[in-house]
Design a protein around this motif. Structure first.
Motif, PDB file in Angstrom:
ATOM      1  N   ASP A  93       0.832  -1.206   0.000  1.00  0.00           N
ATOM      2  CA  ASP A  93       0.000   0.000   0.000  1.00  0.00           C
ATOM      3  C   ASP A  93       0.867   1.257   0.000  1.00  0.00           C
ATOM      4  OD1 ASP A  93      -1.992   1.901   0.339  1.00  0.00           O
ATOM      5  OD2 ASP A  93      -3.042   0.784   1.902  1.00  0.00           O
ATOM      6  N   ASN A  94       0.613   2.182  -0.925  1.00  0.00           N
ATOM      7  CA  ASN A  94       1.349   3.438  -0.926  1.00  0.00           C
ATOM      8  C   ASN A  94       0.479   4.611  -0.474  1.00  0.00           C
ATOM      9  OD1 ASN A  94       0.021   3.007  -3.496  1.00  0.00           O
ATOM     10  ND2 ASN A  94       1.015   4.856  -4.257  1.00  0.00           N
ATOM     11  N   LEU A 101       4.271  -1.828  10.698  1.00  0.00           N
ATOM     12  CA  LEU A 101       4.497  -2.382   9.361  1.00  0.00           C
ATOM     13  C   LEU A 101       5.236  -1.373   8.500  1.00  0.00           C
ATOM     14  CD1 LEU A 101       3.949  -4.683   7.295  1.00  0.00           C
ATOM     15  CD2 LEU A 101       1.910  -3.396   6.614  1.00  0.00           C
ATOM     16  N   VAL A 102       6.335  -1.818   7.911  1.00  0.00           N
ATOM     17  CA  VAL A 102       7.071  -1.001   6.941  1.00  0.00           C
ATOM     18  C   VAL A 102       6.541  -1.372   5.558  1.00  0.00           C
ATOM     19  CG1 VAL A 102       9.329  -0.511   5.929  1.00  0.00           C
ATOM     20  CG2 VAL A 102       9.110  -0.856   8.398  1.00  0.00           C
ATOM     21  N   ASN A 103       5.897  -0.424   4.894  1.00  0.00           N
ATOM     22  CA  ASN A 103       5.307  -0.708   3.596  1.00  0.00           C
ATOM     23  C   ASN A 103       5.754   0.339   2.562  1.00  0.00           C
ATOM     24  OD1 ASN A 103       3.794   1.546   4.293  1.00  0.00           O
ATOM     25  ND2 ASN A 103       1.807   0.522   4.139  1.00  0.00           N
ATOM     26  N   ASP A 109       7.367   8.087   2.376  1.00  0.00           N
ATOM     27  CA  ASP A 109       7.424   9.112   3.425  1.00  0.00           C
ATOM     28  C   ASP A 109       8.858   9.450   3.810  1.00  0.00           C
ATOM     29  OD1 ASP A 109       4.680   9.222   3.497  1.00  0.00           O
ATOM     30  OD2 ASP A 109       4.459   8.003   5.309  1.00  0.00           O
ATOM     31  N   ASN A 110       9.784   8.541   3.537  1.00  0.00           N
ATOM     32  CA  ASN A 110      11.182   8.767   3.899  1.00  0.00           C
ATOM     33  C   ASN A 110      12.048   9.155   2.702  1.00  0.00           C
ATOM     34  OD1 ASN A 110      11.834   8.004   6.917  1.00  0.00           O
ATOM     35  ND2 ASN A 110      10.271   6.561   6.202  1.00  0.00           N
ATOM     36  N   ASP A 119      11.026  -5.822   4.254  1.00  0.00           N
ATOM     37  CA  ASP A 119      11.093  -7.277   4.336  1.00  0.00           C
ATOM     38  C   ASP A 119      11.416  -7.873   2.967  1.00  0.00           C
ATOM     39  OD1 ASP A 119       8.725  -7.340   2.865  1.00  0.00           O
ATOM     40  OD2 ASP A 119       7.729  -8.726   4.215  1.00  0.00           O
ATOM     41  N   ASP A 120      11.675  -9.176   2.949  1.00  0.00           N
ATOM     42  CA  ASP A 120      12.104  -9.848   1.723  1.00  0.00           C
ATOM     43  C   ASP A 120      11.089  -9.715   0.597  1.00  0.00           C
ATOM     44  OD1 ASP A 120      14.253 -10.638   3.214  1.00  0.00           O
ATOM     45  OD2 ASP A 120      13.696 -12.754   3.352  1.00  0.00           O
TER      46      ASP A 120
END
Length: 375
Positions: A93-94, A101-103, A109-110, A119-120
């Motif tokens: 999700d953007n 959760l890192v998405n 945002d960074n 994640d993999d």
């Protein structure tokens, strides 16, 4: 009013329609934070087929049918597949952040601030999208986020009922201007996405945004299908909007499932443009008839040409047939932004069968597609 046909059952025929579904859009994300178990998920049974349908992932209707006489096995795997789609939706999700959760939105945002460790699965999706861009076609670009975001703002206004005059009053223009688009061109350079394979980090320059809409659903569908196969599923049809992934073949003695390609002319009495006979493969359709707005006699669809930074307009729909749903998803967008000769080159390069409808409603296909088409 836009009509939608998404893998509807029609005398045993599945109709494949491209992209996003309005019913899903209206209720998206309502159930994403609800924990559901086997008992609370509705699973329908029809003979040796058990099926589930849900609307809260990837902005589309997802329908999954498993063919087996083992009811508990089918239900367990249908629920598993639904939960995996929910997890992958959040990961890719953007637009929205989720606790712990890192998405994709975290990456965006960074941008210009720091690399983000992912994640993999997310790392692989981004890497595959970049590799396919470099090795197959530059016409599918996941760095187009700033441009798709701008066009989405206009589309949502028109879809919401705003007139041309009202949009001009709000935005200053009826459409994004050439000057405004050109200002964004430096932000859509895919080469500026930096990946660190050892640290599994992704970093973007300031102002950049990823939009994985052209590849995420296919990647997710392929991942879910592979996991279902590993869990012992032998015969299954997954339909996620314009993405159909087939595991095995029918259990009734037939060698193939029959998939109908949606006619992009939604007013036509003939809803099925062509029929495909397929087994153990993927079929993905992208079209200009699901997410779009019309202005002054011109259709502006959601698929952006990376060269012009404007909606593509030479093609009405593209259907790609190939084993890997993720590759099909990438190719369907690439082909939509390509000339006839470039589409044939894509087919020759990848072995994919491609059927497309040009802006004049001429139906065309590559040689690799002929073995699937009903004669």
């Amino acid at each position: 009013m836009k009509k939608t046909l998404l893998a509807l059952s029609l005398s045993g025929l599945l109709i494949l329609s491209g992209c996003k579904d309005k019913k899903a859009e209206n209720i998206k994300n309502e159930n994403l934070n609800t924990n559901k178990n086997v008992a609370s998920v509705e699973v329908n049974k029809d003979g040796d087929k058990q099926e589930i349908e849900f609307y809260d992932t990837f902005d589309t209707v997802v329908h999954i049918a498993i063919y087996t006489d083992d009811d508990s096995f089918a239900k367990e795997n249908l629920v598993y597949a639904k939960e995996r789609y929910e997890e992958l939706h959040k990961l890719f999700d953007n637009y929205k952040t989720y606790p712990d959760l890192v998405n994709v939105k975290t990456i965006n945002d960074n941008a210009g601030i720091k690399p983000v460790t992912v994640d993999d699965t997310l790392f692989q999706l981004i890497k595959d999208s970049i590799d396919d861009y470099n090795n197959i076609s530059h016409n599918t670009n996941i760095a187009l986020g700033p441009v798709t975001k701008l066009w989405n703002e206009y589309r949502e206004l028109y879809e919401g009922g705003k007139t041309k005059e009202e949009v001009i009053a709000l935005k200053g223009e009826a459409l994004p201007s050439d000057a405004e688009l050109e200002k964004l061109r430096t932000l859509v350079n895919i080469d500026k996405i930096k990946l660190d394979g050892e640290k599994h980090t992704v970093s973007l320059e300031k102002g950049m945004e990823l939009d994985l809409g052209a590849t995420a659903k296919g990647f997710a569908t392929e991942l879910v299908a592979k996991e279902l196969e590993d869990r012992g599923v032998k015969s299954c049809v997954i339909s996620a909007g314009g993405n159909v992934r087939i595991i095995g073949k029918p259990t009734d003695g037939r060698d193939n499932f029959k998939i109908g390609i949606q006619n992009p002319d939604l007013e036509s009495p003939n809803q099925v443009l062509a029929s495909l006979n397929v087994a153990n493969t993927s079929i993905v359709t992208s079209g200009d008839y699901q997410r779009y707005f019309d202005l002054d006699g011109v259709r502006y669809c959601h698929i952006i040409d990376p060269d012009t930074l404007k909606p593509a307009h030479e093609i009405k729909s593209v259907t790609v047939i190939k084993e890997d749903s993720g590759l099909c998803d990438f190719l369907s967008t690439a082909a939509f932004n390509s000339t006839d000769d470039e589409i044939k080159e894509l087919s020759d390069k990848t072995g994919a069968g491609i059927v497309w409808v040009d802006k004049d409603m001429n139906v065309k296909s590559t040689e690799n597609a002929s073995k699937f088409l009903d004669k």
